[in-house]
Design a protein around this motif. Structure first.
Motif, PDB file in Angstrom:
ATOM      1  N   ALA A 109       0.836  -1.203   0.000  1.00 33.53           N
ATOM      2  CA  ALA A 109       0.000   0.000   0.000  1.00 33.53           C
ATOM      3  C   ALA A 109       0.869   1.251   0.000  1.00 33.53           C
ATOM      4  CB  ALA A 109      -0.918  -0.004   1.220  1.00 33.53           C
ATOM      5  N   ARG A 110       1.918   1.250   0.810  1.00 38.97           N
ATOM      6  CA  ARG A 110       2.821   2.392   0.856  1.00 38.97           C
ATOM      7  C   ARG A 110       3.585   2.548  -0.460  1.00 38.97           C
ATOM      8  NH1 ARG A 110       1.647   6.137   2.716  1.00 38.97           N
ATOM      9  NH2 ARG A 110       3.804   6.844   2.560  1.00 38.97           N
ATOM     10  N   LEU A 111       3.959   1.431  -1.078  1.00 49.46           N
ATOM     11  CA  LEU A 111       4.638   1.496  -2.364  1.00 49.46           C
ATOM     12  C   LEU A 111       3.742   2.150  -3.402  1.00 49.46           C
ATOM     13  CD1 LEU A 111       6.879   0.799  -4.388  1.00 49.46           C
ATOM     14  CD2 LEU A 111       5.915  -1.514  -4.544  1.00 49.46           C
ATOM     15  N   GLN A 112       2.461   1.791  -3.408  1.00 51.07           N
ATOM     16  CA  GLN A 112       1.541   2.383  -4.373  1.00 51.07           C
ATOM     17  C   GLN A 112       1.356   3.881  -4.125  1.00 51.07           C
ATOM     18  OE1 GLN A 112      -1.965  -0.396  -5.505  1.00 51.07           O
ATOM     19  NE2 GLN A 112      -1.212  -1.181  -3.534  1.00 51.07           N
ATOM     20  N   ALA A 113       1.473   4.295  -2.883  1.00 52.04           N
ATOM     21  CA  ALA A 113       1.370   5.727  -2.578  1.00 52.04           C
ATOM     22  C   ALA A 113       2.590   6.503  -3.067  1.00 52.04           C
ATOM     23  CB  ALA A 113       1.191   5.918  -1.073  1.00 52.04           C
ATOM     24  N   GLU A 114       3.728   5.805  -3.152  1.00 56.78           N
ATOM     25  CA  GLU A 114       4.984   6.450  -3.533  1.00 56.78           C
ATOM     26  C   GLU A 114       5.285   6.342  -5.024  1.00 56.78           C
ATOM     27  OE1 GLU A 114       7.155   8.149  -1.714  1.00 56.78           O
ATOM     28  OE2 GLU A 114       6.209   7.890   0.235  1.00 56.78           O
ATOM     29  N   ARG A 115       5.057   5.151  -5.573  1.00 53.96           N
ATOM     30  CA  ARG A 115       5.483   4.852  -6.944  1.00 53.96           C
ATOM     31  C   ARG A 115       4.526   3.867  -7.582  1.00 53.96           C
ATOM     32  NH1 ARG A 115      11.053   6.042  -7.702  1.00 53.96           N
ATOM     33  NH2 ARG A 115      10.674   5.415  -9.853  1.00 53.96           N
ATOM     34  N   ASP A 116       4.606   3.741  -8.889  1.00 49.91           N
ATOM     35  CA  ASP A 116       3.925   2.659  -9.595  1.00 49.91           C
ATOM     36  C   ASP A 116       4.661   1.364  -9.257  1.00 49.91           C
ATOM     37  OD1 ASP A 116       3.006   0.778 -11.428  1.00 49.91           O
ATOM     38  OD2 ASP A 116       2.915   2.195 -13.087  1.00 49.91           O
ATOM     39  N   PRO A 117       3.989   0.360  -8.671  1.00 47.66           N
ATOM     40  CA  PRO A 117       4.694  -0.883  -8.329  1.00 47.66           C
ATOM     41  C   PRO A 117       5.385  -1.546  -9.509  1.00 47.66           C
ATOM     42  CG  PRO A 117       2.562  -0.819  -7.258  1.00 47.66           C
ATOM     43  CD  PRO A 117       2.593   0.342  -8.212  1.00 47.66           C
ATOM     44  N   PHE A 118       4.909  -1.255 -10.728  1.00 47.31           N
ATOM     45  CA  PHE A 118       5.570  -1.820 -11.899  1.00 47.31           C
ATOM     46  C   PHE A 118       6.920  -1.155 -12.167  1.00 47.31           C
ATOM     47  CE2 PHE A 118       1.293  -3.356 -12.688  1.00 47.31           C
ATOM     48  CZ  PHE A 118       1.526  -4.635 -13.158  1.00 47.31           C
ATOM     49  N   ASP A 119       7.218  -0.072 -11.442  1.00 46.54           N
ATOM     50  CA  ASP A 119       8.538   0.545 -11.560  1.00 46.54           C
ATOM     51  C   ASP A 119       9.619  -0.278 -10.877  1.00 46.54           C
ATOM     52  OD1 ASP A 119       7.458   2.638 -12.974  1.00 46.54           O
ATOM     53  OD2 ASP A 119       7.466   4.064 -11.296  1.00 46.54           O
ATOM     54  N   LEU A 120       9.231  -1.200  -9.998  1.00 45.55           N
ATOM     55  CA  LEU A 120      10.232  -2.047  -9.349  1.00 45.55           C
ATOM     56  C   LEU A 120      11.043  -2.808 -10.390  1.00 45.55           C
ATOM     57  CD1 LEU A 120       8.557  -3.832  -6.289  1.00 45.55           C
ATOM     58  CD2 LEU A 120      10.399  -2.152  -6.220  1.00 45.55           C
ATOM     59  N   ASP A 121      12.352  -2.749 -10.255  1.00 48.18           N
ATOM     60  CA  ASP A 121      13.231  -3.479 -11.168  1.00 48.18           C
ATOM     61  C   ASP A 121      13.746  -4.773 -10.567  1.00 48.18           C
ATOM     62  OD1 ASP A 121      13.449  -1.653 -13.515  1.00 48.18           O
ATOM     63  OD2 ASP A 121      14.140  -0.264 -11.978  1.00 48.18           O
ATOM     64  N   ALA A 122      13.741  -4.893  -9.242  1.00 49.52           N
ATOM     65  CA  ALA A 122      14.145  -6.123  -8.557  1.00 49.52           C
ATOM     66  C   ALA A 122      13.687  -5.999  -7.108  1.00 49.52           C
ATOM     67  CB  ALA A 122      15.655  -6.348  -8.621  1.00 49.52           C
ATOM     68  N   LEU A 123      13.595  -7.142  -6.428  1.00 53.49           N
ATOM     69  CA  LEU A 123      13.140  -7.174  -5.044  1.00 53.49           C
ATOM     70  C   LEU A 123      14.050  -8.097  -4.244  1.00 53.49           C
ATOM     71  CD1 LEU A 123      10.968  -6.560  -2.838  1.00 53.49           C
ATOM     72  CD2 LEU A 123       9.707  -8.547  -3.706  1.00 53.49           C
ATOM     73  N   LEU A 124      14.488  -7.618  -3.069  1.00 56.78           N
ATOM     74  CA  LEU A 124      15.286  -8.416  -2.146  1.00 56.78           C
ATOM     75  C   LEU A 124      14.445  -8.754  -0.924  1.00 56.78           C
ATOM     76  CD1 LEU A 124      18.568  -6.246  -2.075  1.00 56.78           C
ATOM     77  CD2 LEU A 124      17.910  -7.991  -3.748  1.00 56.78           C
ATOM     78  N   LEU A 125      14.475 -10.015  -0.505  1.00 58.90           N
ATOM     79  CA  LEU A 125      13.797 -10.450   0.715  1.00 58.90           C
ATOM     80  C   LEU A 125      14.842 -11.058   1.641  1.00 58.90           C
ATOM     81  CD1 LEU A 125      10.630 -12.153  -0.847  1.00 58.90           C
ATOM     82  CD2 LEU A 125      10.796  -9.849   0.138  1.00 58.90           C
TER      83      LEU A 125
END
Length: 258
Positions: free
Chosen positions: A41-57
């Motif tokens: 939800a916070r990501l959507q408030a900040e940026r388009d989630p499709f802008d993510l280029d990679a994710l670290l867990l």
């Protein structure tokens, strides 16, 4: 290089406070770090989630990856253009068992679990023993002390470094991980007490002591549980590292050029 705090609540989300979620941005590349409860939800408030280029867990406890299932729905089913032109498969880096564990979280039952395959929307990668190049970032993973396989991460670009403790108890690699980083983003889940279980989390005192030895330029305390007194955690850390700060949801830290 910028660090953006999507959420920093520890163990569970708090009132209007997302659990662990961060972004690192450099050279037009957006790197996600954790996706806990409320972070999407916070990501959507900040940026388009499709802008993510990679994710670290860093590890697979829900407060660090619970929103991964929701991200799967978004990436698989979002109907609006230009969805069809967006990269469908997001590179995801994590512990070795991440693909199966994340399938288990997404599937509704055993039959569905056996038929679920997330490879249409993700490319899974395991953290290696050597530094890995992820976009413009160099990422080095350090196994840390936690009840499940977990990693601290040292993320560098252009002479700047963010060290991230992940969830961990005290262990020798934390000093190496944090050495002279521009920012040490360090968990401090509780205040210090003799009865705290070992190998689970750090106290404010322990986070400050690590920073005092490793000499980062900045110490940001994160992953403070909603039932913990944040100011008490901060006061403990400041005894050892006077410049310690509490990470704040929505904050943006510009690391600037080297």
């Amino acid at each position: 290089m910028r660090l953006i705090i999507l959420g920093c609540s520890g163990s569970i989300p708090g009132p209007d406070a997302a659990a662990s979620g961060y972004l690192l941005e450099a050279d037009g590349f957006l790197l996600g770090l954790e996706l806990g409860n409320g972070a999407l939800a916070r990501l959507q408030a900040e940026r388009d989630p499709f802008d993510l280029d990679a994710l670290l867990l860093s590890h697979l406890h829900p407060d660090h990856c619970a929103d991964f299932s929701a991200l799967t729905v978004l990436r698989r089913y979002h109907p609006a253009p230009p969805y069809e032109t967006r990269p469908r498969r997001l590179p995801v880096y994590g512990p070795e068992d991440a693909p199966q564990r994340l399938v288990n979280a997404f599937a509704a039952n055993e039959a569905e679990r056996l038929q679920t395959d997330l490879s249409d929307v993700y490319e899974f990668h395991t953290f290696g023993e050597q530094p890995q190049r992820i976009g413009p970032f160099e990422v080095t993973a350090f196994p840390v002390e936690h009840p499940t396989p977990a990693f601290g991460l040292r993320i560098s670009h252009g002479g700047r470094t963010v060290a991230y403790s992940g969830d961990t108890g005290m262990c020798p690699v934390l000093e190496e991980l944090s050495r002279e980083a521009d920012v040490l983003l360090c968990e401090a889940s509780w205040t210090d007490a003799a009865d705290r279980p070992p190998g689970v989390h750090l106290s404010g005192r322990e986070a400050g002591a690590i920073a005092a030895r490793a000499a980062p330029k900045r110490l940001l305390l994160t992953h403070v549980a909603p039932w913990t007194d944040r100011e008490a955690v901060l006061a403990e850390a400041k005894v050892f590292f006077p410049g310690a700060e509490l990470a704040e949801q929505g904050a943006v830290y510009d690391l600037g050029p080297a």
